[in-house]
Design an enzyme around this catalytic site. Structure first.
Site, PDB file in Angstrom:
ATOM      1  N   SER A 238      14.677  -9.545 -14.947  1.00  0.00           N
ATOM      2  CA  SER A 238      14.608  -8.092 -14.854  1.00  0.00           C
ATOM      3  C   SER A 238      14.886  -7.648 -13.431  1.00  0.00           C
ATOM      4  CB  SER A 238      13.214  -7.636 -15.301  1.00  0.00           C
ATOM      5  OG  SER A 238      13.172  -6.261 -15.527  1.00  0.00           O
ATOM      6  N   GLU A 318      20.083  -5.267 -24.077  1.00  0.00           N
ATOM      7  CA  GLU A 318      18.760  -4.660 -24.215  1.00  0.00           C
ATOM      8  C   GLU A 318      18.327  -3.934 -22.935  1.00  0.00           C
ATOM      9  OE1 GLU A 318      16.382  -8.021 -25.218  1.00  0.00           O
ATOM     10  OE2 GLU A 318      17.259  -8.260 -27.208  1.00  0.00           O
ATOM     11  N   PRO A 319      18.967  -2.822 -22.580  1.00  0.00           N
ATOM     12  CA  PRO A 319      18.506  -2.067 -21.407  1.00  0.00           C
ATOM     13  C   PRO A 319      17.200  -1.337 -21.695  1.00  0.00           C
ATOM     14  CG  PRO A 319      20.221  -0.853 -22.527  1.00  0.00           C
ATOM     15  CD  PRO A 319      20.093  -2.171 -23.251  1.00  0.00           C
ATOM     16  N   GLY A 320      16.291  -1.376 -20.762  1.00  0.00           N
ATOM     17  CA  GLY A 320      15.045  -0.616 -20.883  1.00  0.00           C
ATOM     18  C   GLY A 320      14.797   0.153 -19.606  1.00  0.00           C
ATOM     19  N   ARG A 321      14.547  -0.596 -18.531  1.00  0.00           N
ATOM     20  CA  ARG A 321      14.313   0.008 -17.220  1.00  0.00           C
ATOM     21  C   ARG A 321      15.481   0.918 -16.809  1.00  0.00           C
ATOM     22  NH1 ARG A 321      11.702  -2.674 -12.835  1.00  0.00           N
ATOM     23  NH2 ARG A 321      11.941  -4.594 -14.020  1.00  0.00           N
ATOM     24  N   CYS A 393     -11.063   0.786  -5.921  1.00  0.00           N
ATOM     25  CA  CYS A 393     -11.872  -0.057  -5.033  1.00  0.00           C
ATOM     26  C   CYS A 393     -11.197  -1.418  -4.879  1.00  0.00           C
ATOM     27  CB  CYS A 393     -13.277  -0.193  -5.616  1.00  0.00           C
ATOM     28  SG  CYS A 393     -14.458  -0.942  -4.473  1.00  0.00           S
ATOM     29  N   GLU A 394     -10.060  -1.399  -4.200  1.00  0.00           N
ATOM     30  CA  GLU A 394      -9.229  -2.599  -4.070  1.00  0.00           C
ATOM     31  C   GLU A 394      -8.326  -2.414  -2.861  1.00  0.00           C
ATOM     32  OE1 GLU A 394      -8.370  -6.338  -5.589  1.00  0.00           O
ATOM     33  OE2 GLU A 394      -9.503  -4.878  -6.765  1.00  0.00           O
ATOM     34  N   TYR A 423       7.736   0.675 -17.050  1.00  0.00           N
ATOM     35  CA  TYR A 423       6.609  -0.249 -16.885  1.00  0.00           C
ATOM     36  C   TYR A 423       5.365   0.378 -16.274  1.00  0.00           C
ATOM     37  CZ  TYR A 423      10.138  -3.599 -18.157  1.00  0.00           C
ATOM     38  OH  TYR A 423      11.126  -4.254 -18.837  1.00  0.00           O
TER      39      TYR A 423
END
Length: 465
Positions: A238, A318-321, A393-394, A423
Site C-alpha cells: 500500500s 483494487e484502488p481504495g486509498r 494520554c500517550e 484508513y
C-alpha cells in the site's frame, strides 16, 4: 552510534527546520492544492469545500469531523473506471466504508472489495449487487464464508488450505458453486512501510509461489466439486508510487498462471493485481494518475502474456486509498499551544487539538506524514515549525509531526488535515473512551451527515451491568 529517544521514534528530532522535504512557506495561508480534494479552496484564509466553510461545518456538526468532498470521491472512482476500461475495478472498502460510500461506488459503476462480515453487512445494507462483491481476508470463519456464499458474492479470494476445506464443505452442504481466486505471494518487496507491504514471503497473506503452496492450492480447488477457479490474486502493498513492484509481481504470477494452464489443463480467465496506489499526504509525495497507472500496468500484463504465449486474462485492480484518501480532510479545534525548547537552542511549537490518535492512528502506527492548515481565518503572523498533537494520554499521540503554522495559532482556531479519507475512520478507536467523530459529505453547497458522531451513551451501552 544513534540512541533511540526515550519517548519513541517520532520524538527527539533536533533543530527548528523540520525534515529536508518540508519547505518554509512563502504564504502561511496558502493551500497546497494537490494535497486537497478538487473542491477545496481558501477565501480570506477560511477553508471551504464545495461551497461549505470550515467554520460553518464545525458549528453545525462539531469537531473533530471527517469532511468528505463527495464529488471528488466520485470523480476519482470514475477516473479508475474509465482508465481501466477493459478491467474490473474493485473499490477496496477497508480504506473507508459506510452505506453512503458503498452506494457512491455502486452508482459510479465500480465493484466492491470487502474483507469481513461487518464490511459485507454494510455493502448489503447499501443494496450493493452481491455479484459485484469480492470477499477477502486471511482468516475467514466458517460463518463469514456461509454469509458470503448465501449472499451470492461474485468471488471469494482464498488465502489458505484451511479456508479451501471450509469452503468445500460449505458448497457441498448448500449445493451451490462458489467462484474463487487464490491469493498468492510473489516475493516482492514493495517500496512502502513494512507493515503495509504484503507480498514478501514472511507475512500472513497468501500462498507462496516459490514454495509451491500456490500451485498445490490450485490443484486442490480444481479437484473440488462446487469450486470454480477464476484465477490468481496478488497484492504487493500500500501507498506505492512506482510500478516496478507491479511489474515483478505480474511476471511471477503470470508464469504460475501459464504453468497452471499448461500442466494442469485449468483455464484461468482472470488476474487480480490488487491496489495500493499512493496519494499525496505532503509535498514529498508524487502520486500517479489513474490513466498513467492503467497504461503502465496493462502494458506490463500484455507484454508478459505475449512472452509466455498465453491469452491475456481479464484484469482486476483494487484502488481504495487513491479514491477515498484525498477526498476527505479532518477538521479539529485547537485547545492549547506550548513552545518546547530543544537541544541547541531551537524550539518547537506544540499545537493540541480535540482529536488525535483515536481518529488518526497512522502517524503513530506507520510514522506517516501529514500536512495541516489554519482553516478558520487568515493570519499575518510568521510561520513557525509546529507539531500537531492530540488529547490522549500517550506521548506518541501525534497527528502531524512537522508543519509550518502561524505563530498566532491559538485556542478556538480550526485546523484542517488533508488526505484523511483512507484508513483514518476505518482504524479509529475509542482510546481513552473518546467517541469516534462524525463523517459529513459535502456536495454542491450542501452538507449532510453520513455517519453520526458516537456518544458517551454509545460507549456505555456495551457495558454489562
Amino acid at each position: 552510534m544513534m540512541r533511540a529517544h526515550e519517548a519513541g521514534a517520532l520524538h527527539g528530532q533536533a533543530g527548528d527546520r523540520g525534515p529536508a522535504w518540508l519547505r518554509h512557506p512563502d504564504d502561511v495561508n496558502r493551500l497546497v492544492t494537490h494535497l486537497w480534494s478538487r473542491n477545496a479552496a481558501k477565501a480570506g484564509g477560511v477553508l471551504t469545500v464545495a461551497g461549505e466553510s470550515a467554520p460553518e461545518l464545525a458549528a453545525e456538526f462539531g469537531t473533530p469531523l471527517y469532511v468528505v468532498d463527495e464529488d471528488d470521491f466520485r470523480q476519482r472512482a470514475r477516473a479508475f473506471r474509465d482508465a481501466f476500461g477493459e478491467a474490473d475495478v474493485f473499490y477496496a472498502g477497508k480504506a473507508f466504508l459506510c452505506v453512503a460510500a458503498a452506494r457512491w461506488v455502486a452508482e459510479e459503476g465500480l465493484n466492491l472489495d470487502v474483507c469481513t462480515a461487518g464490511e459485507l453487512a454494510v455493502a448489503l445494507k447499501a443494496e450493493f449487487p452481491p455479484a459485484r462483491i469480492a470477499f477477502h481476508g486471511n482468516n475467514k470463519s466458517a460463518a463469514e464464508l456461509r454469509q458470503a456464499v448465501e449472499a451470492g458474492v461474485g468471488r471469494i479470494i482464498v488465502d489458505s488450505f484451511d479456508e479451501i476445506d471450509r469452503l468445500a464443505a460449505l458448497v457441498a452442504e448448500l449445493g451451490v458453486t462458489a467462484r474463487v481466486m487464490v491469493r498468492v505471494t510473489a516475493g516482492v518487496e514493495a517500496h512502502t512501510h513494512e507493515y503495509i507491504s504484503t507480498s514478501h514471503e514472511d507475512q500472513k497473506f497468501g500462498l507462496s509461489i516459490t514454495g509451491g503452496a500456490a500451485l498445490a492450492a490450485v490443484r486442490r480447488i480444481a479437484e473440488t466439486p462446487g469450486l470454480k477457479l477464476l484465477g490468481l490474486h496478488s497484492h504487493i502493498g500500500s501507498q506505492i508510487f512506482v510500478t516496478d513492484g507491479f511489474e515483478v509481481a505480474a511476471r511471477r504470477v503470470l508464469r504460475l498462471h501459464a504453468e497452471i494452464e499448461r500442466e494442469l489443463g485449468v483455464t484461468l480467465p482472470e488476474l487480480d493485481l490488487g491496489g495500493g496506489f499512493g496519494i499525496a499526504y505532503t509535498t514529498q509525495d508524487d502520486p500517479r494518475s489513474a490513466a498513467d497507472l492503467a497504461r503502465e500496468i496493462t502494458k506490463i500484463v500484455d507484454e508478459e502474456c505475449h512472452a509466455l504465449d498465453i491469452s491475456v486474462p481479464r484484469l482486476s485492480i483494487e484502488p481504495g486509498r487513491a479514491i477515498a484518501g484525498p477526498s476527505t480532510f479532518t477538521l479539529y479545534t485547537v485547545g492549547t499551544t506550548k513552545d518546547v525548547a530543544l537541544d541547541g537552542g531551537a524550539s518547537r511549537r506544540y499545537v493540541a487539538v480535540d482529536g488525535g490518535m483515536s481518529d488518526n492512528i497512522r502517524t503513530a502506527l506507520y510514522s506517516a506524514d501529514y500536512s495541516a492548515t489554519l482553516a478558520s481565518r487568515a493570519s499575518e503572523a510568521p510561520a513557525v515549525l509546529s507539531r500537531v498533537v492530540g488529547k490522549h494520554c500517550e506521548s506518541g499521540d501525534i497527528v502531524v509531526k512537522d508543519e509550518y503554522l502561524p505563530a498566532d495559532l491559538g485556542p478556538g482556531d480550526l485546523l484542517a488535515v488533508p488526505g484523511t479519507g483512507a484508513y483514518c475512520r476505518s482504524l479509529a478507536s475509542n482510546y481513552n473512551h473518546v467517541p469516534r467523530p462524525a463523517v459529513v459529505a459535502v456536495r454542491e453547497g450542501e452538507a449532510r451527515l453520513i455517519v453520526r458522531r458516537e456518544t458517551t451513551d454509545d460507549l456505555l451501552a456495551l457495558d454489562v451491568i
